[in-house]
Design a protein around this motif. Sequence first.
Motif, PDB file in Angstrom:
ATOM      1  N   ARG A  32      44.689  26.852  40.573  1.00  0.00           N
ATOM      2  CA  ARG A  32      44.373  28.042  39.768  1.00  0.00           C
ATOM      3  C   ARG A  32      45.824  28.843  39.053  1.00  0.00           C
ATOM      4  N   LEU A  69      48.138  34.902  43.449  1.00  0.00           N
ATOM      5  CA  LEU A  69      46.859  34.025  43.767  1.00  0.00           C
ATOM      6  C   LEU A  69      46.886  33.907  45.092  1.00  0.00           C
ATOM      7  N   GLY A  72      44.786  36.691  47.286  1.00  0.00           N
ATOM      8  CA  GLY A  72      43.260  36.674  46.751  1.00  0.00           C
ATOM      9  C   GLY A  72      42.861  37.085  45.618  1.00  0.00           C
ATOM     10  N   GLU A  73      43.812  37.422  44.701  1.00  0.00           N
ATOM     11  CA  GLU A  73      43.257  37.963  43.592  1.00  0.00           C
ATOM     12  C   GLU A  73      43.095  37.362  43.061  1.00  0.00           C
ATOM     13  N   SER A  74      41.566  37.811  41.860  1.00  0.00           N
ATOM     14  CA  SER A  74      41.295  36.863  41.427  1.00  0.00           C
ATOM     15  C   SER A  74      41.669  36.493  39.279  1.00  0.00           C
ATOM     16  N   ASN A  75      41.699  35.171  38.669  1.00  0.00           N
ATOM     17  CA  ASN A  75      42.353  34.537  37.515  1.00  0.00           C
ATOM     18  C   ASN A  75      42.353  36.487  36.831  1.00  0.00           C
ATOM     19  N   GLN A  76      40.960  36.657  36.229  1.00  0.00           N
ATOM     20  CA  GLN A  76      41.088  37.829  35.576  1.00  0.00           C
ATOM     21  C   GLN A  76      41.420  38.726  36.450  1.00  0.00           C
ATOM     22  N   GLU A  77      41.610  39.461  37.388  1.00  0.00           N
ATOM     23  CA  GLU A  77      42.854  40.348  37.834  1.00  0.00           C
ATOM     24  C   GLU A  77      44.055  40.275  37.427  1.00  0.00           C
TER      25      GLU A  77
END
Length: 150
Positions: A32, A69, A72-77
């Motif tokens: 990711r 990452l 725990g954040e998403s790619n968009q965040e």
Amino acid sequence: MRYLILILAFLASPALAVQPDEILDDPVLEARARELGQELRCVVCQGENIDESNAGIARDLRILVRERLKEGESNQEILDFVVSRYGEYVLMRPTWGGANIILYVAGPVLLLLAMITGFFYLRGRATAQTAAGAALSKEEENRLAEILKE
């Protein structure tokens, strides 16, 4: 010969600037991170993404992405956070919203205007040449004959 092969192998391999100490232990998170690294532009190098750039700020951005990452954040965040700090310039593929629409539409519109202008210019030239090549009047023919006799 050996050095030539090493140089060619180096040039043929992808030029990734990710340092070994930046790589995450979790292969899924690292994948990711690499994906996000391809989407973010180095603000110093302009044409390189942060995974390919050796600039200090690119390293800082790679570390920032990996830290977020881990949290725990998403790619968009993560992308939203980086864009909020550096602007949409940091995206390798800017969005279609806002003022960017002008940038996407300006090129084709200007090309179309240039083609229309060129069409009418060439059309006007063709009719001007036709009008200029019209037959001479009797007076003009007589004057031309006098000039040619001299």
